[in-house]
Structures are given as structure tokens and as C-alpha cells.
Design a protein around this motif. Structure first.
Motif, PDB file in Angstrom:
ATOM      1  N   VAL A   1       0.808  -1.230   0.000  1.00  0.00           N
ATOM      2  CA  VAL A   1       0.000   0.000   0.000  1.00  0.00           C
ATOM      3  C   VAL A   1       0.832   1.268   0.000  1.00  0.00           C
ATOM      4  O   VAL A   1       0.294   2.371  -0.110  1.00  0.00           O
ATOM      5  CB  VAL A   1      -0.975   0.031   1.201  1.00  0.00           C
TER       6      VAL A   1
ATOM      7  N   TRP B   1       1.932   5.044   4.618  1.00  0.00           N
ATOM      8  CA  TRP B   1       0.536   5.208   5.001  1.00  0.00           C
ATOM      9  C   TRP B   1       0.367   6.228   6.115  1.00  0.00           C
ATOM     10  O   TRP B   1       1.299   6.575   6.824  1.00  0.00           O
ATOM     11  CB  TRP B   1      -0.074   3.873   5.401  1.00  0.00           C
TER      12      TRP B   1
ATOM     13  N   HIS C   1      -6.291   6.409   9.540  1.00  0.00           N
ATOM     14  CA  HIS C   1      -7.575   7.037   9.265  1.00  0.00           C
ATOM     15  C   HIS C   1      -7.884   8.030  10.380  1.00  0.00           C
ATOM     16  O   HIS C   1      -7.736   7.702  11.564  1.00  0.00           O
ATOM     17  CB  HIS C   1      -8.658   5.964   9.186  1.00  0.00           C
TER      18      HIS C   1
ATOM     19  N   GLU D   1     -17.793   2.857  10.778  1.00  0.00           N
ATOM     20  CA  GLU D   1     -16.910   2.573   9.655  1.00  0.00           C
ATOM     21  C   GLU D   1     -17.512   1.480   8.766  1.00  0.00           C
ATOM     22  O   GLU D   1     -18.101   0.511   9.272  1.00  0.00           O
ATOM     23  CB  GLU D   1     -15.555   2.081  10.162  1.00  0.00           C
TER      24      GLU D   1
ATOM     25  N   ARG E   1      -7.882   1.299  10.232  1.00  0.00           N
ATOM     26  CA  ARG E   1      -7.664   1.450   8.798  1.00  0.00           C
ATOM     27  C   ARG E   1      -6.532   2.435   8.556  1.00  0.00           C
ATOM     28  O   ARG E   1      -6.447   3.472   9.218  1.00  0.00           O
ATOM     29  CB  ARG E   1      -8.954   1.928   8.132  1.00  0.00           C
TER      30      ARG E   1
ATOM     31  N   GLU F   1      -4.388   4.463   5.287  1.00  0.00           N
ATOM     32  CA  GLU F   1      -4.521   4.856   3.885  1.00  0.00           C
ATOM     33  C   GLU F   1      -3.139   5.105   3.311  1.00  0.00           C
ATOM     34  O   GLU F   1      -2.456   6.066   3.677  1.00  0.00           O
ATOM     35  CB  GLU F   1      -5.408   6.098   3.793  1.00  0.00           C
TER      36      GLU F   1
ATOM     37  N   THR G   1      -0.301   5.302  -0.068  1.00  0.00           N
ATOM     38  CA  THR G   1      -0.232   5.962  -1.373  1.00  0.00           C
ATOM     39  C   THR G   1      -0.687   5.044  -2.500  1.00  0.00           C
ATOM     40  O   THR G   1      -1.055   5.515  -3.575  1.00  0.00           O
ATOM     41  CB  THR G   1       1.205   6.432  -1.647  1.00  0.00           C
TER      42      THR G   1
ATOM     43  N   GLY H   1      -2.937   2.264  -1.785  1.00  0.00           N
ATOM     44  CA  GLY H   1      -4.130   1.520  -1.395  1.00  0.00           C
ATOM     45  C   GLY H   1      -4.406   1.631   0.088  1.00  0.00           C
ATOM     46  O   GLY H   1      -3.696   2.304   0.830  1.00  0.00           O
ATOM     47  N   VAL H   2      -5.459   0.942   0.507  1.00  0.00           N
ATOM     48  CA  VAL H   2      -5.925   0.981   1.893  1.00  0.00           C
ATOM     49  C   VAL H   2      -5.708  -0.387   2.523  1.00  0.00           C
ATOM     50  O   VAL H   2      -5.873  -1.421   1.871  1.00  0.00           O
ATOM     51  CB  VAL H   2      -7.418   1.374   1.944  1.00  0.00           C
TER      52      VAL H   2
ATOM     53  N   THR I   1      -3.564  -5.388  -5.027  1.00  0.00           N
ATOM     54  CA  THR I   1      -2.426  -4.496  -4.812  1.00  0.00           C
ATOM     55  C   THR I   1      -1.131  -5.238  -5.065  1.00  0.00           C
ATOM     56  O   THR I   1      -1.023  -6.455  -4.896  1.00  0.00           O
ATOM     57  CB  THR I   1      -2.404  -3.941  -3.383  1.00  0.00           C
TER      58      THR I   1
END
Length: 712
Positions: free
Chosen positions: A396, A399, A402, A631, A644, A646, A648, A650-651, A710
Motif C-alpha cells: 500500500v 501510510w 484514518h 466505519e 484502517r 490509507e 499511497t 491503497g488501503v 495491490t
């Protein structure tokens, strides 16, 4: 022509442990320990630069074992978090026997020796390739001792006390005398609170709180002053390496520890903390520990002035001798103590300790390795965490956590009043009464945050002064529980948030007093005036009050209910939630501006601490008042939570629950967006159907999910 080299991915150093070095440790042992750290997936080692070992005789400097540790770390590509022990000097400066401590500087006459020690350490390692960070002071706090004690106060501290009083009272000694009930002619006559009363009055109930409220501010300033002095000494010799502190009392009354967190955050580059279940979580069961750590990490990130945050200490091994709550940790718990804070935004997590001490206190406690310095199931779990984090970052990208959708407010000023209600006013009689303890508010804050997180709402404990700026979620939930004292300015900020669209849940022991310990009239201050309600007082019952939901008892509130009255017809009671033998309404609701206010008549947070069964009521309140905050990715049971992040690319979602045995073999039910997910922790692919509900069969209660498409 040669092909260009592929760009190398550099992963941040995230996992560490304290390397415990005995004074007579051999070079072979140092090398073996550092090699085992690398084998365990650690890329950070924390090392105490023990002053009593470094300067065993005046002016005799011996860095052998520390040089060997730095050299071994460089060979194994491990960063060193070098910890100074300037507050724990050797015998020849007048502090024999102690190896390291939490105390502030004991004697201003020690300053020249401290400066020489810091200079020797920092100049020696400032340019070493293995140096990652300076921890300038281990676990700093400045505790209040209470009225009967008379601590030693040096001349420099007395000068600082006088200067603080002059500032706080605007140079008007009459203003101080009126609040303190004293008769000083000059500020330099004003002693510390423990020195003021007649000896026979030191523990009576009717002492003025004024001196002690000022003493809290002094303790926090004096703590910051001493930390700033050490930080400045370090930067004098090394202007580039990040500095760090790790306050240990995040989960205790902040005023009692002398904490002004925004002030502490400005001292160093990295604000760390110690999260130790055996010391910090006596109020919470093991399944809540990881969520408490995640919530506390979010708290650190929300402190004004905090630039970077980390967990500087957490438990890595069994504890038998140390702490009031001896605790064994299983490999899955160690993994969750590392992963949960990282998912919540900690740059790194460093555990205590890689290896056990060999002699004296804690000998045999805390080790990630076993007592013979061999790998353990716990160290193998750390290696698994390390591999998981590499896979996660590859999948991902870098990150961020959240942002929270709910805030649970706390305040050092309020906790100072609460501390004095417990300590100054008949401390022997206050005893251990739920609802009257000095840690009740902060324990309740973290219980509420962990419970809301488990309910599916990203939540952070938050300083009330930090909501003056736009909050991270303008239409979110603001919970104010057992905040026994707040100012008119605090109340106005809360009203502004509600007018802008927030939902405010305020409980029945909030706002009783001002930060100067005066009764609000009407109570709760500006909120009562603006919203058309007030409390006429407290209804107290030591056995508490039963609570029913739809006619079924769901728990018991501690100690007191607010005797509420409503003068505005906008207030509507919830008919399905009742309290007490007469089944009176417990919750009242009204709109205000674009938002909503809920008044809960009891002490919500402290009641949750005493009766976790009330979590079902909290979930009901959330479902009725703020269902939009839930959520889309969350566990559907009560024994797990999700975080969670986030990235660059994906999550990702981290899932944290009980192990399979504690779940009686049942999987963890989850709400997820339909699609395929790769489980980095357990392996395999999870296929979520169109309804968005599935189960995760995870032996140890952990899962790390990324979209299956991903990149690896």
C-alpha cells in the motif's frame, strides 16, 4: 551498456527493544544479543548510557560496553535509541546505589557534572552511523506528593515558584492572598502548599485548593524546564539527531504526574510514551490492552505541537517481580502491542526488553528472549510482525492512519481539581470509592475511546484545549465524561462545535466546577444558560444505580446521578433508557444549530470502568444518535476492533481480536466492502460477498487485510 539499478525501497525503522547491558558484559555477549535482535526482525535497539558505569570514578570515563553495542548495531544495520541518565548520577556526585531513576535533578550543584556527562556521551556518538535518536530523559514525570509530605525544594525551584505566582496573579499579592487565604506582603514569602498550613491542619478537608492548583502548574513548568535544559545540552553538541521523551503516566491523572502535554511536545522532536499493561492497565482486562494503546497513540498525535509520535516502551515478556499487576504476554499479544500503535500512527514501537536483567530488581522479568538469552515464541512473533510490515508497505506504500470520527475529551486542569477533591479533601476517607478516585476521569476516557473503537468508530482521546482549532471531524461525536471542571471558554468551544454539526454527549458529573474549583451556578455553566437545562445537584448512592434498556437491566452506574431540570421544550427524554429504582429517563436530547446534544445523567466513563456490561448501552447510543459514523470496515462482534490506514497505493485494515481459544473456536465476523482481500498476517485470500459481511478464521485473533489486486 549496463542496465540501471532498480530503485531500492527503503523501509522505515519501526520495531525496537531495550538492549539491557550489564556492567561486566562481554564483547561476545553484546554481539550475540544484537545478532538475535536482528534475527528477531528488530531494526531499533534502545540503550541506556548508564552514568554510574560510564564515570565510575570522578573524571574517569569508560564507554567500552556502549562502544561495542554501537559497533554491533552498525554491523547488523540496527539504529540505536541512546537514552541519557543525567538524573541518576554515580556515587561521587552524591547519588549512590541508584542505577537509573525517574527523579528530577536532585541538587542544582549537580549541574556541572551533568553537563560533563551529557557532553561526553553526545560528542562520542553524535556522528556514529548507528545513532538513531536521543531519548533525553527516561519516563519523566513530576508527581504531587500531597499535603502531609514536605519534599526538599532547592533554591532554584523556589525562584521558579515565585516567578510563576507573580505571573499567575499579575503581580498582585492581594489576589494571591484572597485565593489562598493567606497574608503575605511579597511573593517571595509564599511557600509551597505543603509548607503553608499549621502542622495540625495539613490533612483537614477545608484547606484552600488555590496553592495546590498553582503547584500543579509549577510542577508542569518545572518538569518542562529541566527537560528543556537537557535537550538544549544535547543540541549544543548534536543539532541533527532527533530527540525524544517517553512520559509513563498517559493513563493516570495528568495533573498528579505534572503533565502539560502541549508544553512537553515542544521540548523534543518525537513525543513518545510508555504503555505497559503491568503498570498502566490495572483498570482494564487483557482484551482491551491493544485498543488502549491504539487510543493512546491517537491521543499523542492530537496534542498541539507534537510533530512525531512513537511508543518508546511496551511489554515484551513475562512480568513477575515488577509492577502491581504481574502479567504474562503471549506471542499474539506481543504482536498486537506492536501492530496496533503502528496502525494508529506511531512511527515506531520499542519494547522493554530484548533480554532480562541479571541482577536485582526486574531480574528475569520483561525479556523478549528467554532467561538464557535464546529465541522465544515471543521473539519469533516479532520477526513475523517485521515481515508483515515490509509486505504491508510494499502493498500500500507509505501510510497514514484514518482520522478519528469521535473525540473523548480530557483536561489537565479538570484532573487537577479531581486530584485535590481526592487528596486534599479528607484523603484518608476518600479511599477507593468508584467515582471519587483521582484516576477515574482518565481511565473513563480511555475506556470510552476503546469501546467506541470496538463499536466501529475511529476514536481518539483529545485535550479540550486542542479543539480550539477545527477538529479532525466537524460532524463527528464529542464525548465529555467526568470532566469535573471546565471554563466558560471550554463551554463556548463545545457550543461552537455543536452549532457546526457535531453531536455532543455530555454526562452528569461534567462541569460541576470551574478550573479554580468553584461550583458552577448554574451547573454546567455556559451550557446550562445557552441550552435551557441545569443540574440542581447530585443524587448519591454508594451502591450505584441500575440501568435498563427496553426494560432489561444492562448494567449499573457508579455513585451519583445529576438532578437535572429542563426549561426549554426542545429537550426530549429517551423513553427506552431508564435509570434507578423509579425508572427515570437517563438520556435527554435536543438539537442546537446543525448539531445535537445528548445529556447522560450519570458518570459514563467511570461507570464503564466498573461495569463493562454498559458497553451495550454505549453501542445503542451510537446506533441511535450517530449511525453515520460507523466505519464501513469493522468487526461485527464486541471482542475485536479494526484500524484502517490509507497508503499511497491503497488501503489496509488491521483486525485485532482474541485468540481462537478465547473465542471458543469461533471466527471473527466482519463488515467489509465486497471484493477480494489478501490477508498478509495469516496468508490466503478473503472473498467478501455482495452483502459485505464475512468471517475471518484467524488462530491468534489478528489479520492484516489489503485489496488482493495491490502489488506485492
Amino acid at each position: 551498456m549496463n542496465e540501471p539499478l532498480a530503485e531500492q525501497v527503503v523501509f522505515p525503522r519501526r520495531l525496537g527493544a531495550q538492549l539491557w547491558l550489564e556492567s561486566d558484559v562481554s564483547s561476545t555477549t553484546v554481539e550475540n544479543l544484537v545478532a538475535l535482535a536482528a534475527e528477531s526482525g528488530l531494526d531499533l535497539l534502545r540503550v541506556f548510557l548508564m552514568w554510574p558505569w560510564i564515570e565510575p570514578e570522578p573524571g574517569v570515563w569508560d564507554f567500552r560496553i556502549f562502544d561495542e553495542a554501537f559497533a554491533a548495531a552498525e554491523r547488523h544495520r540496527i539504529g540505536i535509541k541512546a537514552t541519557l541518565t543525567a538524573n541518576s548520577g554515580p556515587w561521587h556526585i552524591g547519588t549512590p546505589s541508584a542505577l537509573h531513576s525517574h527523579t528530577l535533578l536532585l541538587d542544582p550543584g549537580h549541574r556541572p557534572a551533568v553537563e560533563r556527562y551529557v557532553e561526553q556521551c553526545v560528542q562520542r556518538y553524535a556522528r556514529h552511523p548507528a545513532l538513531e535518536q536521543w531519548v533525553i530523559w527516561n519516563e519523566p514525570f513530576n508527581a504531587s506528593l500531597g499535603p502531609p509530605a514536605v519534599p526538599s525544594r532547592a533554591a532554584d525551584e523556589r525562584r521558579a515558584w515565585t516567578a510563576l505566582l507573580e505571573r499567575r496573579y499579575g503581580g498582585d499579592i492581594g489576589a494571591l492572598n484572597r485565593r489562598w487565604r493567606t497574608g503575605y506582603a511579597e511573593f517571595n514569602e509564599a511557600g509551597f502548599p505543603e509548607e503553608i498550613p499549621h502542622p495540625l491542619h495539613k490533612a483537614i478537608a477545608w484547606l484552600s485548593y488555590g496553592p495546590w492548583l498553582d503547584e500543579y502548574r509549577h510542577r508542569s513548568e518545572w518538569l518542562r524546564t529541566q527537560l528543556t535544559w537537557i535537550a538544549d545540552l544535547v543540541r549544543m553538541h548534536d543539532a541533527h539527531t532527533p530527540t525524544c521523551i517517553n512520559p509513563p503516566s498517559v493513563f493516570r491523572n495528568h495533573a498528579a504526574a505534572g503533565y502539560d502535554f502541549p508544553a512537553l511536545a515542544t521540548v523534543v522532536d518525537v513525543l513518545g510514551a510508555s504503555f505497559h499493561p503491568p503498570w498502566n492497565f490495572g483498570f482494564a482486562p487483557a482484551p482491551r490492552h491493544a485498543s488502549m494503546m491504539a487510543s493512546a497513540t491517537s491521543f499523542l498525535r492530537g496534542i498541539p505541537g507534537a510533530r512525531r509520535v512513537e511508543v518508546t516502551e511496551t511489554q515484551l515478556g513475562n512480568v513477575f517481580y515488577a509492577s502491581p499487576n504481574p502479567t504474562h504476554v503471549k506471542p499474539a499479544e506481543v504482536a498486537s502491542y506492536l501492530l496496533a500503535p503502528i496502525f494508529a500512527g506511531a512511527e515506531s514501537v520499542t519494547g522493554w526488553s530484548l533480554n532480562t536483567r541479571r541482577q536485582d530488581f526486574e531480574a528475569g522479568d520483561w525479556g523478549l528472549l528467554d532467561d538464557d538469552d535464546h529465541p522465544s515464541d515471543r521473539s519469533r512473533a516479532v520477526a513475523r510482525v517485521s515481515a508483515c510490515l515490509v509486505d504491508l508497505e510494499t502493498s500500500v506504500g507509505p501510510w497514514e492512519p484514518h482520522p478519528p470520527r469521535a473525540l473523548v475529551l480530557c483536561s489537565g486542569d479538570s484532573q487537577a481539581v479531581q486530584m485535590l477533591d481526592k487528596r486534599v479533601s479528607s484523603p484518608s476517607e476518600a479511599a477507593d470509592i468508584p467515582g471519587r478516585r483521582e484516576d477515574d476521569a482518565i481511565h473513563g476516557v480511555f475506556w470510552l475511546a476503546a469501546s467506541l473503537l470496538a463499536a466501529g468508530i475511529p476514536t481518539a482521546p483529545w485535550l479540550i484545549e486542542a479543539i480550539s482549532a477545527p477538529p479532525p471531524t466537524p460532524d463527528g461525536l464529542i464525548v465529555v465524561s467526568h470532566l469535573v471542571a471546565y471554563s466558560e471558554e471550554d463551554g463556548l468551544r463545545l457550543l461552537d462545535l455543536v452549532e457546526d454539526g457535531a453531536t455532543l454527549l455530555i454526562d452528569g458529573t461534567t462541569g460541576h466546577k470551574t478550573p479554580d474549583a468553584s461550583l458552577h451556578r448554574p451547573w454546567p455553566g455556559v451550557l446550562a444558560t445557552a441550552l435551557g437545562f441545569r443540574s440542581f445537584g447530585l443524587i448519591t448512592r454508594q451502591e450505584g444505580f441500575p440501568v435498563s434498556l427496553h426494560g432489561a437491566t444492562v448494567g449499573r452506574l457508579v455513585l451519583a446521578l445529576s438532578d437535572l431540570g429542563f426549561t426549554d421544550a426542545a429537550w426530549i427524554p429517551w423513553s427506552d433508557v431508564r435509570v434507578g429504582d423509579r425508572a427515570a429517563p437517563l438520556i435527554w436530547q435536543r438539537s442546537f444549530g446543525r448539531g445535537t446534544i445528548l445529556v447522560f445523567a450519570g458518570a459514563l466513563g467511570p461507570s464503564l470502568v466498573e461495569d463493562p456490561g454498559l458497553e451495550s448501552l454505549l453501542r445503542y447510543i451510537v446506533a441511535q444518535a450517530t449511525p453515520y459514523l460507523l466505519e464501513p470496515v469493522r468487526p461485527l462482534g464486541t471482542d475485536a476492533f479494526a484500524l484502517r490506514v490509507e497508503g499511497t497505493k491503497g488501503v489496509a485494515v488491521g483486525v485485532f481480536g482474541r485468540d481462537e481459544a478465547e473465542r471458543l473456536g469461533q471466527p471473527i465476523p466482519m463488515k467489509l466492502a465486497p471484493g477480494k482481500y489478501r490477508d498478509i498476517w495469516n496468508g490466503g485470500v478473503l472473498d467478501v460477498p455482495s452483502l459485505g459481511e464475512t468471517v475471518i478464521a484467524t488462530p491468534d485473533g489478528l489479520a492484516v487485510l489489503v485489496p488482493a489486486e495491490t502489488e506485492r
